[in-house]
Design a protein around this motif. Structure first.
Motif, short mmCIF file in Angstrom:
data_model
loop_
_atom_site.label_atom_id
_atom_site.label_comp_id
_atom_site.label_asym_id
_atom_site.label_seq_id
_atom_site.Cartn_x
_atom_site.Cartn_y
_atom_site.Cartn_z
N GLN A 198 53.84 79.09 -62.95
CA GLN A 198 54.96 79.38 -61.91
C GLN A 198 56.94 78.49 -63.35
OE1 GLN A 198 54.66 75.98 -59.19
NE2 GLN A 198 53.02 76.81 -58.87
N MET B 147 57.85 82.85 -64.23
CA MET B 147 57.52 83.49 -63.07
C MET B 147 58.53 83.40 -62.26
SD MET B 147 53.90 83.97 -61.08
CE MET B 147 53.37 81.77 -60.31
N GLN C 210 60.94 84.84 -64.83
CA GLN C 210 60.87 86.30 -65.04
C GLN C 210 61.82 86.86 -63.65
OE1 GLN C 210 56.69 87.33 -65.33
NE2 GLN C 210 56.64 86.66 -67.14
N ARG D 181 53.15 83.69 -56.07
CA ARG D 181 53.83 85.52 -56.44
C ARG D 181 54.25 86.16 -55.30
NH1 ARG D 181 52.70 87.37 -61.21
NH2 ARG D 181 50.87 86.34 -61.74
#
Length: 321
Positions: A21, A24, A27, A305
């Motif tokens: 996580q 992510m 990103q 996600r």
């Protein structure tokens, strides 16, 4: 301008999931990380509780984002001298990108070592003394301390960062907010309350504006609003318990019993659910409007996600504009 980070929940996810996580989050455009520090989850449905300091070590190798505990209790379960070593090592691993968030804690996590759980005024007194010990140890010199609550003998941290670890203090009431202003390098809160922010800044005297105010908010993104609300209610009805219950209930089972009084309607009033970008933007802007410098968002539930894709494309661009 307010910045936006991601809040890693050790109550819901295991260590490998938390590290993924964090990747992510970076990103997606989040600029920092919070991570909770618990011995138990709030209820069995959440289902996890990894040791936060091990996870922080992994995060230091997986992301370039700053990391902060939100929050650690350095008073009962772990002696402040031990917390000081853990925090100093974390700061070295993160090349100075670590802040220690501390608070007076909850019986849920702290009573496991068999110590008496004191009343709130005593817990704040213990926290203040613990912060004194932490700051002394962060200098890298030998520390001897014989206080009301803690004893430290011939303790020295040999692995310390170039600069002392900043200590931000969580507060949920007037006395704690004033303590945070007087003692902390920054302030932590999970409610967008400008009055509490004001108390912190007044308690800081002339330095209040230079100390960051950091907040946390939970949301439950999902394409089906009602399903997202059910997920939020199943996992986090505990966050709606009033008064001091969160600080004094001793086990996840007790939280589950008390949470039976929380309805989905109560959750709907407090947690943004679904996939309306306007609602998510408004939830975060409430913290910015209340004077917060950084807001950390936590996605409730397993669809991490989908949440990160949604915030990367629909929410964060509007907040930075």
């Amino acid at each position: 301008m307010t910045e936006y980070g991601y809040f890693l929940s050790c109550e819901e996810h295991g260590p490998a999931e938390l590290v993924e996580q964090a990747r992510m989050a970076e990103q997606a455009g989040f600029t920092s990380l919070w991570i909770s520090d618990h011995y138990h989850p709030w209820n069995d449905a959440q289902g996890s509780s990894p040791f936060v300091w091990s996870v922080i070590g992994a995060l230091s190798q997986a992301t370039s984002l700053p990391v902060q505990t939100a929050v650690t209790c350095p008073t009962v379960r772990l002696h402040p001298a031990v917390v000081a070593q853990a925090a100093a090592t974390s700061a070295v691993l993160l090349d100075g990108r670590f802040r220690l968030g501390v608070g007076s804690g909850e019986a849920l996590n702290e009573h496991v070592v068999g110590e008496r759980w004191a009343q709130a005024s005593v817990r704040l007194e213990m926290l203040e003394e613990a912060v004194t010990v932490l700051r002394q140890l962060f200098t890298g010199g030998e520390v001897n301390h014989h206080g009301k609550h803690y004893t430290v003998e011939n303790a020295r941290l040999y692995t310390v960062p170039k600069d002392p670890v900043p200590i931000d203090i969580a507060a949920f009431g007037p006395s704690a907010a004033e303590l945070a202003g007087r003692l902390g390098d920054g302030f932590i809160s999970t409610a967008p309350d400008p009055d509490t922010v004001g108390r912190f800044r007044r308690g800081s005297g002339g330095n209040g504006r230079s100390k960051p105010v950091r907040g946390g908010v939970k949301v439950c993104w999902g394409p089906d609003r009602e399903e997202a609300l059910r997920t939020a209610h199943r996992l986090w009805a505990t966050m709606m318990l009033p008064g001091e219950l969160a600080a004094v209930l001793p086990t996840p089972a007790h939280f589950e019993q008390a949470s039976e009084l929380v309805t989905p309607e109560h959750m709907a009033e407090a947690v943004t659910c679904g996939n309306d970008p306007d609602e998510h933007v408004a939830a975060l802007r409430a913290y910015a409007d209340a004077g917060f410098d950084v807001v950390h968002v936590n996605q409730i539930g397993p669809d991490q996600r989908g949440f990160f894709d949604f915030y990367r494309t629909k929410v964060l661009p509007r907040l930075s504009g």
